[in-house]
Design an enzyme around this catalytic site. Structure first.
Site, mmCIF file in Angstrom:
data_model
loop_
_atom_site.group_PDB
_atom_site.id
_atom_site.type_symbol
_atom_site.label_atom_id
_atom_site.label_comp_id
_atom_site.label_asym_id
_atom_site.label_seq_id
_atom_site.Cartn_x
_atom_site.Cartn_y
_atom_site.Cartn_z
ATOM 1 N N LYS A 1 10.337 81.042 42.015
ATOM 2 C CA LYS A 1 9.923 79.673 41.728
ATOM 3 C C LYS A 1 10.179 79.364 40.253
ATOM 4 O O LYS A 1 10.744 78.337 39.914
ATOM 5 C CB LYS A 1 8.435 79.531 42.078
ATOM 6 C CG LYS A 1 7.867 78.169 41.848
ATOM 7 C CD LYS A 1 6.443 78.099 42.355
ATOM 8 C CE LYS A 1 5.740 76.890 41.797
ATOM 9 N NZ LYS A 1 4.339 76.821 42.183
ATOM 10 N N GLU B 1 10.519 91.100 37.001
ATOM 11 C CA GLU B 1 11.008 91.975 38.075
ATOM 12 C C GLU B 1 12.252 91.377 38.728
ATOM 13 O O GLU B 1 13.280 92.046 38.884
ATOM 14 C CB GLU B 1 9.941 92.161 39.166
ATOM 15 C CG GLU B 1 8.749 92.989 38.767
ATOM 16 C CD GLU B 1 7.634 92.172 38.123
ATOM 17 O OE1 GLU B 1 7.897 91.054 37.630
ATOM 18 O OE2 GLU B 1 6.497 92.667 38.120
ATOM 19 N N GLY C 1 3.457 79.682 45.011
ATOM 20 C CA GLY C 1 4.326 80.790 45.424
ATOM 21 C C GLY C 1 3.846 81.475 46.681
ATOM 22 O O GLY C 1 4.613 81.739 47.610
ATOM 23 N N ARG C 2 2.544 81.738 46.760
ATOM 24 C CA ARG C 2 2.024 82.490 47.913
ATOM 25 C C ARG C 2 1.911 81.651 49.179
ATOM 26 O O ARG C 2 1.493 82.162 50.220
ATOM 27 C CB ARG C 2 0.691 83.149 47.549
ATOM 28 C CG ARG C 2 -0.368 82.229 46.977
ATOM 29 C CD ARG C 2 -1.504 83.035 46.333
ATOM 30 N NE ARG C 2 -2.493 82.210 45.641
ATOM 31 C CZ ARG C 2 -2.398 81.835 44.378
ATOM 32 N NH1 ARG C 2 -1.363 82.177 43.664
ATOM 33 N NH2 ARG C 2 -3.349 81.099 43.814
ATOM 34 N N GLU D 1 -5.243 86.574 45.410
ATOM 35 C CA GLU D 1 -4.728 85.846 44.243
ATOM 36 C C GLU D 1 -5.357 84.449 44.199
ATOM 37 O O GLU D 1 -5.513 83.858 43.139
ATOM 38 C CB GLU D 1 -3.188 85.757 44.296
ATOM 39 C CG GLU D 1 -2.556 85.439 42.946
ATOM 40 C CD GLU D 1 -1.047 85.663 42.909
ATOM 41 O OE1 GLU D 1 -0.584 86.715 42.432
ATOM 42 O OE2 GLU D 1 -0.309 84.770 43.365
ATOM 43 N N HIS E 1 -6.902 105.927 64.232
ATOM 44 C CA HIS E 1 -6.733 107.350 63.923
ATOM 45 C C HIS E 1 -6.663 107.561 62.415
ATOM 46 O O HIS E 1 -6.171 108.583 61.952
ATOM 47 C CB HIS E 1 -5.471 107.878 64.610
ATOM 48 C CG HIS E 1 -5.571 107.735 66.095
ATOM 49 N ND1 HIS E 1 -6.137 108.696 66.896
ATOM 50 C CD2 HIS E 1 -5.243 106.709 66.916
ATOM 51 C CE1 HIS E 1 -6.122 108.285 68.153
ATOM 52 N NE2 HIS E 1 -5.587 107.077 68.191
ATOM 53 N N LYS F 1 1.270 90.911 32.338
ATOM 54 C CA LYS F 1 2.680 90.570 32.086
ATOM 55 C C LYS F 1 2.950 90.557 30.585
ATOM 56 O O LYS F 1 3.931 91.109 30.099
ATOM 57 C CB LYS F 1 3.008 89.186 32.652
ATOM 58 C CG LYS F 1 3.093 89.103 34.160
ATOM 59 C CD LYS F 1 3.548 87.691 34.565
ATOM 60 C CE LYS F 1 3.354 87.430 36.040
ATOM 61 N NZ LYS F 1 3.609 86.051 36.428
#
Ligand code: F6P
Length: 523
Positions: free
Chosen positions: A209, A215, A269-270, A355, A386, A513
């Protein structure tokens, strides 16, 4: 206009809920069910292919009534109206929150800062469709004239988790393209992906965005370098596509103008998988299936916008979650989909929920003195049974669970599916009803374990009274997945409104960041 600013703990409903909690807190689900013969019917909501049964919760009709009063007193109705109308409800970033508009084919006009956003949404969808068809038909050729076989999504957070989760969940509907996701700045992640790929037949989608994310930019540059070992600068236009709001930075990177898909600041973004951020989804399952995902989400939007609170799935789920978080003082919620296809749902929801609602300052700018966003975790059933389910049954923590199931499997292996669903229902029942001392005693007697009865009884007792929601669909289809995701999106919204926090910013990710940049520059 901004959302109202009401401290939930200062409402009349909260006061009443506190008194009510003292009365009901020790009631056992087994008795609650016995005393309310129509409980399942009364505490279920059916919507399209989806049935949500919330009868296995430590609530009575009165609990629900009081929780709804809390929603009313904190201005939820007004907030829903503002959310869908494009009001600037993300005040701290001065933005509207309109991921719902991305799937709204019914409205002609939704305005942000007096500008109708519907035309650009439709144009972008058309561009996604054309691009998808072009690649899938083999018309889109790589630099050596071959068609595309592989697609790599380069992005992180919302530019990775949503698309990745949907691509994984809808694997059954897959096109011939192989989709890969590179997110971590860990170079080994990039290398492991690249070693499987042929630059001649691979398409790279750089999804960011902001186009400033360390990254994504680092990974994109490494990949571009790798690509240019076999191709020329001019070939970039056949292999690199970008999705971003930051057109200048994308152009500087070298992506051709016609290969840029827009993003907008009114989409978080999410919550962006419905936009061109979902390009990898469209390529993975075809545009029609991508469109069905949007159709499902829009159906849930309409349900959420128009249903009365007591028949409103996201509202009821949000309120029940608040009941546990703020009254029972639970810390976490577990997500248990009974299908391997949904194995990345929990990581996706971790970002969406944590977030958004991991905030400790209210809409007044004051520190809250009550609990907000809970911790989300989970994995698929029956694998979870399990692994960690022991702690849910016999541990010291109360952990509300969402069981997500499907009446039909996709390939139709009936015996497997019947066993899977038998486990699904068994867990819900075991958690809620438990097993008493007397039942354990009888069982051990019947199986002839007389000598061990007295020593083992305490360890074999299940207290039960562990709450869960049963979220049941007919089948895992793109449309139903759209309904499911939008259901959780609106649950997040409702909780943020009631907790009086801003759910759509994420300043909490910034300090790390900043420090990483400083530490790196000292190297
Ligand atoms: O980690 C913070 C964050 O801003 C997320 O909210 C977002 O989804 C992610 O980074 C990626 O951001 P972008 O799409 O701008 O690269």
């Amino acid at each position: 206009m901004a959302l109202k600013n009401i401290n939930p703990t200062k409402t009349i409903a909260w006061e009443k809920l506190m008194t009510h909690f003292e009365k009901i807190k020790n009631d056992h689900l087994k008795e609650l069910k016995e005393n309310q013969p129509n409980r399942k019917k009364d505490f279920s909501i059916q919507f399209q292919d989806l049935e949500v049964n919330f009868s296995n919760n430590r609530i009575s009709e009165n609990t629900l009534k009081l929780l709804i009063e809390l929603a009313q007193e904190t201005g939820l109705k007004d907030a829903i109206h503002k959310y869908f109308s494009g009001d600037i409800i993300n005040v701290t970033e001065n933005r509207a929150v309109l991921h719902t508009a991305l799937r709204d084919k019914a409205s002609q006009k939704i305005e942000v800062n007096q500008k109708n956003i519907i035309p650009e949404i439709s144009e972008t969808l058309q561009k996604i469709e054309n691009f998808t068809n072009n690649v899938l038909s083999g018309n889109w050729k790589g630099f050596s004239g071959k068609s595309i076989t592989d697609v790599v999504n380069i992005g992180i957070g919302g530019s990775d988790l949503g698309p990745q989760m949907v691509v994984e969940s809808l694997k059954y509907y897959k096109t011939p393209l192989n989709i890969h996701f590179v997110s971590n700045i860990d170079g080994d992640h990039v290398q492991e992906t690249l070693k499987k790929l042929n630059p001649e037949t691979t398409l790279f989608l750089i999804v960011s965005k902001t186009f400033t994310t360390q990254e994504t930019l680092t990974n994109a540059l490494t990949i571009k370098k790798w690509f240019l070992e076999s191709a020329l600068e001019i070939d970039i236009e056949k292999h690199f596509v970008a999705v971003s709001t930051n057109l200048n930075m994308v152009k500087d990177f070298g992506v051709a103008e016609e290969n840029i898909f827009p993003m907008w600041d009114w989409v978080g973004g999410r919550f962006s998988l419905w936009s061109a951020v979902g390009l990898s989804i469209s390529l993975a399952v075809g545009f029609d299936n991508f469109n069905q995902l949007l159709v499902g989400a829009h159906q849930m939007d309409t349900h959420f916008k128009n249903s009365p609170f007591d028949k409103n799935i996201p509202v009821v789920l949000a309120l029940i979650s608040i009941w546990y978080n703020n009254f029972f003082e639970t810390e976490t919620e577990v997500i248990l989909p009974y299908t391997e296809y949904l194995k990345t749902l929990a990581p996706y929801l971790q970002q969406a929920i944590m977030e958004s609602n991991g905030k400790s300052v209210d809409r007044n700018g004051n520190k809250v003195d009550y609990q907000t966003g809970n911790i989300i975790w989970g994995s698929t059933g029956t694998n979870a049974q399990h692994a960690f389910i022991q702690l849910l049954h016999q541990g010291t923590k109360l952990i509300p669970a969402d069981f997500i199931g499907f009446k039909e499997s996709l390939y139709g292996l009936t015996e497997h599916h019947q066993k899977l669903m038998a486990n699904f229902y068994a867990q819900i029942q075991a958690l809620s009803e438990g097993k008493t001392k007397e039942e354990v005693h009888l069982d051990m007697k019947v199986s002839g374990q007389f000598d061990q009865i007295q020593t083992l009884i305490p360890f074999k007792v299940f207290e039960g009274n562990k709450p869960s929601n049963t979220i049941l669909f007919n089948k895992l289809t793109p449309q139903n997945l759209g309904i499911l995701i939008a259901m959780y999106e609106h649950k997040i919204f409702v909780q943020g409104v009631i907790w009086n926090i801003y759910s759509y910013d994420q300043f909490g990710v910034e300090l790390g960041k900043e420090l990483a940049t400083k530490i790196y520059s000292k190297n």
